[in-house]
Design a protein around this motif. Structure first.
Motif, PDB file in Angstrom:
ATOM      1  N   GLU A  83      -1.360   5.226  19.231  1.00 44.70           N
ATOM      2  CA  GLU A  83      -1.625   6.663  19.121  1.00 44.70           C
ATOM      3  C   GLU A  83      -1.224   7.179  17.726  1.00 44.70           C
ATOM      4  OE1 GLU A  83       0.294  10.721  21.025  1.00 44.70           O
ATOM      5  OE2 GLU A  83       0.141   8.933  22.294  1.00 44.70           O
ATOM      6  N   ILE A  84      -0.062   6.750  17.234  1.00 46.73           N
ATOM      7  CA  ILE A  84       0.404   7.185  15.909  1.00 46.73           C
ATOM      8  C   ILE A  84      -0.544   6.678  14.824  1.00 46.73           C
ATOM      9  CG2 ILE A  84       2.244   6.913  14.179  1.00 46.73           C
ATOM     10  CD1 ILE A  84       4.236   6.844  16.517  1.00 46.73           C
ATOM     11  N   MET A  85      -0.952   5.407  14.926  1.00 49.19           N
ATOM     12  CA  MET A  85      -1.824   4.825  13.891  1.00 49.19           C
ATOM     13  C   MET A  85      -3.204   5.477  13.917  1.00 49.19           C
ATOM     14  SD  MET A  85      -0.843   0.782  13.626  1.00 49.19           S
ATOM     15  CE  MET A  85      -1.471   0.348  15.239  1.00 49.19           C
ATOM     16  N   ASP A  86      -3.711   5.782  15.101  1.00 48.54           N
ATOM     17  CA  ASP A  86      -5.015   6.452  15.180  1.00 48.54           C
ATOM     18  C   ASP A  86      -4.974   7.819  14.513  1.00 48.54           C
ATOM     19  OD1 ASP A  86      -6.129   4.321  16.465  1.00 48.54           O
ATOM     20  OD2 ASP A  86      -5.893   5.140  18.491  1.00 48.54           O
ATOM     21  N   SER A  87      -3.828   8.515  14.649  1.00 49.10           N
ATOM     22  CA  SER A  87      -3.718   9.832  14.033  1.00 49.10           C
ATOM     23  C   SER A  87      -3.666   9.734  12.511  1.00 49.10           C
ATOM     24  CB  SER A  87      -2.455  10.538  14.539  1.00 49.10           C
ATOM     25  OG  SER A  87      -1.282   9.886  14.066  1.00 49.10           O
ATOM     26  N   LEU A  88      -3.206   8.592  12.006  1.00 49.77           N
ATOM     27  CA  LEU A  88      -3.124   8.396  10.553  1.00 49.77           C
ATOM     28  C   LEU A  88      -4.431   7.851   9.983  1.00 49.77           C
ATOM     29  CD1 LEU A  88       0.466   6.833  10.359  1.00 49.77           C
ATOM     30  CD2 LEU A  88      -0.202   9.147   9.673  1.00 49.77           C
ATOM     31  N   GLY A  89      -5.219   7.206  10.840  1.00 49.99           N
ATOM     32  CA  GLY A  89      -6.505   6.662  10.402  1.00 49.99           C
ATOM     33  C   GLY A  89      -6.369   5.290   9.767  1.00 49.99           C
ATOM     34  N   ILE A  90      -6.533   4.230  10.569  1.00 46.72           N
ATOM     35  CA  ILE A  90      -6.389   2.853  10.074  1.00 46.72           C
ATOM     36  C   ILE A  90      -7.549   2.528   9.142  1.00 46.72           C
ATOM     37  CG2 ILE A  90      -6.267   0.424  10.720  1.00 46.72           C
ATOM     38  CD1 ILE A  90      -5.175   1.348  13.462  1.00 46.72           C
ATOM     39  N   ASP A  91      -7.239   2.007   7.956  1.00 42.87           N
ATOM     40  CA  ASP A  91      -8.281   1.654   6.994  1.00 42.87           C
ATOM     41  C   ASP A  91      -8.574   0.149   6.975  1.00 42.87           C
ATOM     42  OD1 ASP A  91      -8.866   4.256   5.576  1.00 42.87           O
ATOM     43  OD2 ASP A  91      -6.702   4.159   5.320  1.00 42.87           O
ATOM     44  N   ALA A  92      -7.576  -0.670   7.347  1.00 44.22           N
ATOM     45  CA  ALA A  92      -7.755  -2.127   7.400  1.00 44.22           C
ATOM     46  C   ALA A  92      -6.630  -2.682   8.248  1.00 44.22           C
ATOM     47  CB  ALA A  92      -7.736  -2.741   6.007  1.00 44.22           C
ATOM     48  N   GLN A  93      -6.837  -3.888   8.789  1.00 50.58           N
ATOM     49  CA  GLN A  93      -5.795  -4.522   9.577  1.00 50.58           C
ATOM     50  C   GLN A  93      -5.776  -6.026   9.337  1.00 50.58           C
ATOM     51  OE1 GLN A  93      -6.430  -4.543  13.903  1.00 50.58           O
ATOM     52  NE2 GLN A  93      -8.541  -3.845  13.573  1.00 50.58           N
ATOM     53  N   GLU A  94      -4.642  -6.609   9.720  1.00 55.53           N
ATOM     54  CA  GLU A  94      -4.446  -8.041   9.460  1.00 55.53           C
ATOM     55  C   GLU A  94      -3.564  -8.632  10.558  1.00 55.53           C
ATOM     56  OE1 GLU A  94      -1.723 -10.672   6.395  1.00 55.53           O
ATOM     57  OE2 GLU A  94      -2.941  -9.068   5.525  1.00 55.53           O
ATOM     58  N   ILE A  95      -3.892  -9.847  10.958  1.00 57.95           N
ATOM     59  CA  ILE A  95      -3.016 -10.654  11.811  1.00 57.95           C
ATOM     60  C   ILE A  95      -2.719 -11.934  11.036  1.00 57.95           C
ATOM     61  CG2 ILE A  95      -2.827 -11.970  13.950  1.00 57.95           C
ATOM     62  CD1 ILE A  95      -4.557  -9.944  15.337  1.00 57.95           C
ATOM     63  N   SER A  96      -1.439 -12.280  10.976  1.00 60.82           N
ATOM     64  CA  SER A  96      -1.077 -13.481  10.204  1.00 60.82           C
ATOM     65  C   SER A  96      -0.068 -14.320  10.973  1.00 60.82           C
ATOM     66  CB  SER A  96      -0.499 -13.081   8.837  1.00 60.82           C
ATOM     67  OG  SER A  96       0.659 -12.295   8.986  1.00 60.82           O
ATOM     68  N   PHE A  97      -0.072 -15.605  10.684  1.00 61.80           N
ATOM     69  CA  PHE A  97       0.881 -16.537  11.297  1.00 61.80           C
ATOM     70  C   PHE A  97       0.882 -17.820  10.469  1.00 61.80           C
ATOM     71  CE2 PHE A  97      -3.192 -16.850  13.514  1.00 61.80           C
ATOM     72  CZ  PHE A  97      -3.521 -18.184  13.312  1.00 61.80           C
ATOM     73  N   ALA A  98       1.931 -18.595  10.639  1.00 55.18           N
ATOM     74  CA  ALA A  98       2.015 -19.909   9.974  1.00 55.18           C
ATOM     75  C   ALA A  98       1.447 -20.958  10.903  1.00 55.18           C
ATOM     76  CB  ALA A  98       3.456 -20.217   9.616  1.00 55.18           C
ATOM     77  N   SER A  99       0.700 -21.899  10.329  1.00 55.78           N
ATOM     78  CA  SER A  99       0.058 -22.918  11.148  1.00 55.78           C
ATOM     79  C   SER A  99      -0.271 -24.136  10.291  1.00 55.78           C
ATOM     80  CB  SER A  99      -1.219 -22.361  11.781  1.00 55.78           C
ATOM     81  OG  SER A  99      -1.936 -23.378  12.451  1.00 55.78           O
ATOM     82  N   MET A 100      -0.545 -25.230  10.958  1.00 60.05           N
ATOM     83  CA  MET A 100      -1.062 -26.390  10.261  1.00 60.05           C
ATOM     84  C   MET A 100      -2.569 -26.229  10.077  1.00 60.05           C
ATOM     85  SD  MET A 100       1.547 -28.229   9.631  1.00 60.05           S
ATOM     86  CE  MET A 100       0.752 -29.720   9.022  1.00 60.05           C
ATOM     87  N   ALA A 101      -3.038 -26.679   8.926  1.00 58.89           N
ATOM     88  CA  ALA A 101      -4.478 -26.664   8.652  1.00 58.89           C
ATOM     89  C   ALA A 101      -4.908 -28.087   8.315  1.00 58.89           C
ATOM     90  CB  ALA A 101      -4.801 -25.727   7.505  1.00 58.89           C
ATOM     91  N   ALA A 102      -6.057 -28.470   8.820  1.00 56.99           N
ATOM     92  CA  ALA A 102      -6.619 -29.795   8.520  1.00 56.99           C
ATOM     93  C   ALA A 102      -7.843 -29.619   7.632  1.00 56.99           C
ATOM     94  CB  ALA A 102      -6.987 -30.521   9.803  1.00 56.99           C
ATOM     95  N   PHE A 103      -8.122 -30.631   6.816  1.00 52.13           N
ATOM     96  CA  PHE A 103      -9.279 -30.594   5.910  1.00 52.13           C
ATOM     97  C   PHE A 103     -10.110 -31.842   6.166  1.00 52.13           C
ATOM     98  CE2 PHE A 103      -5.747 -28.280   4.111  1.00 52.13           C
ATOM     99  CZ  PHE A 103      -6.326 -27.084   3.741  1.00 52.13           C
ATOM    100  N   PRO A 104     -11.118 -31.704   7.022  1.00 50.78           N
ATOM    101  CA  PRO A 104     -11.893 -32.864   7.480  1.00 50.78           C
ATOM    102  C   PRO A 104     -12.497 -33.693   6.352  1.00 50.78           C
ATOM    103  CG  PRO A 104     -12.421 -30.910   8.772  1.00 50.78           C
ATOM    104  CD  PRO A 104     -11.579 -30.446   7.636  1.00 50.78           C
ATOM    105  N   ASN A 105     -12.804 -33.085   5.224  1.00 52.09           N
ATOM    106  CA  ASN A 105     -13.460 -33.820   4.144  1.00 52.09           C
ATOM    107  C   ASN A 105     -12.566 -34.876   3.510  1.00 52.09           C
ATOM    108  OD1 ASN A 105     -14.623 -30.944   4.283  1.00 52.09           O
ATOM    109  ND2 ASN A 105     -16.265 -32.112   3.308  1.00 52.09           N
TER     110      ASN A 105
END
Length: 851
Positions: A83-105
């Motif tokens: 409710e608070i964020m909607d009143s401020l007007g969200i311009d962009a959002q992000e979700i982040s986390f640490a993880s393993m990444a594989a590179f098939p090539n």
């Protein structure tokens, strides 16, 4: 009768006399000046660069954050936060986390920080990519931006693929710079940016996963961010969310680098103090040579005040000239700092010249020169006209009172100057106290050495050896000042090496089969058995399989966290109220723990729901939460309230590379709670580490793998970088010490020349005089450098014992490099100043040096 004017000479006459006398001694005065130029240059360069850094951070704070303000949390937003964020007007959002990444090539794997971004972020600054178009197109083309260093390390190219959990995306570009990315964490987990919608598709948002939710806002021109933070911030705190503006980010970064600058300023200040000690010593010799001139002036009618002011004007002019040259050199030097600090600064610096800092450098040069020259200068006030005919010692009580007053004035000035640097009177007093103690110890060592030589003089030694020892306590000897200069410089540099080793020792892995060097994170309960089998099949041990349950503090001794937040008088640390604790349960202590108070409870067999569960907390948790053995703490375990009682407090060695916890439950309580696991193993080398990572990432994409050797490599690299910077600043101290050494040797050169000429006149050979000088400088170099190193070693051992509570193995560099290097340097400088005595006839030497 002719009338004679009785008007006293004015200030112009004093200036003329000071100028004429100074011209005749310009070589000696030049060395005095050089003593403090480097110290002023160091202080000015750091102050000027610090101001530029603060200004640039303030100007670029929006680009650092990428937005005007953000709201972040480590859980999905609840209804009130939404409710608070909607009143401020969200311009962009992000979700982040640490993880393993594989590179098939290329079958490579890497621990990365995954950032899923939605919207036109960043609003300020930009994503720097190669090619640049990738920053604008990666969301539309459903592609990834991968850290440029990772691309280079794994030999990846644009067009290759990256696999994160259940998704595989093409790599559209190399990511060189991104707002909101931490340089230190980025070195351990490099950033990878993907479109927002693929976060959910990756399948990696599971129980135990550390997920960060961040929402970006762009404020209009009329929004007052300070008022917004004061109004909205407390409301979000209650909902376990945090509002951060670019202004607070700027202030936080500014404080971080300001503290580092304070430390460098103190190193520069030590160099300046060394130069001032050189000034005091050199002026002391200089004034002693001028006592006859002062007596002549008094015979001609000059007053005590006039004779004093003539030489005070000389010293003030030296300080003025030193301040100007040092300030100019400091301004030039600041342009080297962006290169020296490369990799440590969050922004690019646009440098400018600060007139305030330049003026401060000039004033500093005058004040330091005059203050430290007052000791010898005050002696001119008590010179009798009779000293034209004979030499007499002054022991006037007024002189002693004046010296005490000057000492107090110097200490007061040093305190005020250090307070200007540190902005904290306690730290300033500690610094001044430390400086005085260090100087006192080194001076005491020098005096003890001189007294020991006098008392136990080796009469049976050869003439050359005896004469070299006598030179250490002859009239106008420079033993004390040289040992101080050499000792302080050596003390600084060796302390830096010892401290760096101490910090690295805190993060060193044991090379034994029982020490974990690989950690598997976010292992789900139903995966533990299979992952353990996979590790064992690779002939690797499973050292630990630690269950972890997440929870938050709900009440402390019956008082809710919201009540505590609203209580302005509460001194409970705020991190306790909002932190999501990861706790474990077990029936025994581990190697990094010891009971500080209370009783360890291994298990709870029959716990009624109304009874408080006995737990063990770390001493830092108890201190910050202001609780002790017997107090009650209620936890919220994913919606279920659990009443606990503190049964014991544990002293935890957080510096050890193993899984430590603030809160530990006994067995028999949390086994059925939603949980995940952390598993550890020990791999013998990098090759085996890469193999097991590839196997685990392929079979269990949700599991993150942390190779502790890579983490230690990043930490060691960072410490080495900081150590190099500090050594660069310490170079000013040792170089100043060398200049002081040069000045001290040069100012007593005439006395040495008369002694050496006398020795040659009575039959001493040139090689004997050279050996006498060489031995004297070897004694000084050995005693000064060894005293500094040993004093540094003792202080580092006390630091390891009292502060870090760890064993300490000192570096060999101070003993193997600094000790012989500085000794040889002192020897070279000393012999270089003795060449004129050796090469030329005695009469020619005396005539030239007396001019």
């Amino acid at each position: 009768m002719q009338n004679f004017s009785t008007q006293k000479p004015g200030f112009s006459w004093l200036l003329k006399m000071a100028w004429r006398d100074g011209k005749a001694s310009k070589r000696k005065l030049f060395l005095f000046m050089a003593s403090i130029v480097l110290g002023i240059a160091a202080v000015v360069s750091i102050q000027s660069f610090g101001e530029n850094l603060q200004d640039n951070i303030a100007l670029q704070s929006k680009a650092l954050m990428g937005a005007d303000f953000t709201i972040d949390m480590n859980h999905p937003p609840n209804e009130r936060v939404t409710e608070i964020m909607d009143s401020l007007g969200i311009d962009a959002q992000e979700i982040s986390f640490a993880s393993m990444a594989a590179f098939p090539n290329n079958t490579g794997t890497k621990f990365v920080s995954v950032r899923g971004i939605q919207g036109n972020y960043p609003f300020y600054g930009k994503l720097e990519t190669q090619p640049q178009s990738a920053a604008e197109k990666y969301q539309d083309q459903n592609a990834a931006l991968v850290d440029a260093t990772v691309m280079l390390q794994l030999n990846l190219s644009v067009g290759d693929s990256i696999k994160i959990g259940e998704i595989t995306l093409p790599i559209l570009g190399e990511l060189k710079e991104a707002p909101g990315s931490s340089s230190l964490f980025g070195a351990i987990a490099p950033p990878v940016i993907i479109p927002f919608e693929y976060i959910e598709k990756s399948g990696l948002i599971q129980t135990g996963s550390r997920i960060d939710y961040e929402y970006y806002f762009k404020a209009d021109k009329i929004t007052n961010l300070t008022v917004l933070e004061e109004k909205i911030g407390p409301q979000l705190d209650k909902e376990e969310a945090d509002l951060d503006t670019h202004l607070s980010t700027s202030e936080r970064l500014g404080k971080r680098y300001k503290n580092f600058g304070k430390f460098l300023n103190l190193v520069a200040f030590i160099a300046l103090l060394l130069g001032c000690v050189g000034i005091a010593s050199a002026i002391n010799i200089y004034i002693k040579e001028k006592l006859t001139s002062v007596a002549v002036l008094k015979c001609l009618g000059a007053s005590r005040k006039q004779s004093f002011l003539i030489y005070l004007i000389q010293v003030a002019f030296i300080g003025l000239l030193s301040g100007i040259i040092g300030s100019i050199l400091g301004v030039i030097l600041q342009y080297a700092f962006p290169y020296i600090l490369e990799g440590l600064l969050p922004i690019e610096i646009a440098l400018s010249i600060s007139l305030r800092v330049i003026l401060a450098g000039i004033v500093l040069g005058i004040l330091m020169s005059v203050l430290f020259a007052l000791y010898p200068l005050v002696g001119t006030l008590y010179v009798s006209p009779l000293q034209v005919l004979r030499v007499q010692e002054n022991s006037n009580s007024k002189s002693r009172k004046a010296l005490i007053g000057i000492s107090m004035l110097i200490v007061l000035f040093l305190f005020l100057f250090s307070f200007w640097l540190l902005k904290d009177w306690k730290y300033s007093l500690s610094f001044i106290g430390g400086v005085l103690v260090t100087f006192a110890i080194l001076a005491g060592i020098a005096q003890l050495f001189i007294n020991a030589i006098r008392k136990f003089f080796p009469d049976s030694w050869s003439f050359v050896s005896r004469q070299s020892l006598r030179n250490l306590f002859r009239p106008q000897n420079q033993t004390l000042i040289l040992i101080l200069a050499i000792g302080i410089g050596t003390f600084l540099i060796s302390t830096l090496y010892f401290t760096k080793d101490l910090l690295l020792a805190q993060a060193t892995l044991d090379n034994t089969n029982t020490s974990a060097n690989m950690i598997l994170l976010d292992v789900q309960s139903n995966q533990t058995k299979d992952i353990a089998e996979t590790i064992k099949n690779q002939d690797l041990p499973v050292l630990e399989a630690i269950p972890i349950v997440t929870m938050r503090v709900q009440n402390l001794n019956g008082k809710s966290v919201n009540e505590i937040r609203e209580d302005s008088t509460s001194t409970i640390n705020r991190w306790i109220l909002s932190h999501e604790f990861r706790v474990t349960y077990r029936d025994s202590l581990i190697a990094s723990e010891s009971i500080e108070g209370g009783e360890w409870i291994p298990d709870v067999k029959n716990t009624a729901t109304t009874e408080a569960i006995p737990i063990s907390v770390s001493t830092n948790f108890a201190e910050d939460a202001q609780v002790e053995v017997g107090d009650l703490v209620t936890f919220n375990v994913q919606g279920v309230l659990m009443k606990t009682k503190i049964a014991s407090t544990r002293l935890v060695d957080w510096g050890r590379m193993q899984t430590n916890f603030s809160i530990v439950f006994p067995n028999g309580v949390l086994e059925q709670a939603p949980q995940f696991h952390v598993m550890t193993t020990q791999v013998p080398d990098a090759k085996k580490s890469a193999e097991i990572q590839q196997i685990l990432v392929k079979k269990y994409p949700n599991v993150s793998i942390l190779d502790l050797r890579q983490v230690l490599g990043v930490i060691e690299g960072l410490l080495n970088k900081i150590s190099w910077i500090i050594n660069f600043m310490a170079f000013f101290s040792i170089l100043t010490g060398i200049i002081v050494l040069l000045g001290a040797v040069r100012t007593s050169k005439y006395q040495r020349i008369k002694e050496s000429v006398l020795l040659r006149t009575i039959g001493a050979k040139s090689n004997q005089i050279l050996k006498i000088a060489a031995l004297e400088y070897i004694y000084l170099g050995v005693l000064g450098s060894l005293s500094g190193i040993l004093l540094s070693l003792i202080s580092s051992l006390l630091l390891a014992w009292l502060a870090f509570e760890t064993t300490f193995i000192p570096s060999w560099i101070p003993f193997g490099v600094l000790f012989p290097g500085i000794t040889v340097l002192v020897l070279i400088i000393g012999l270089a100043n003795s060449r004129s005595v050796i090469k030329n006839p005695p009469l020619q030497v005396l005539r030239r040096e007396s001019v």
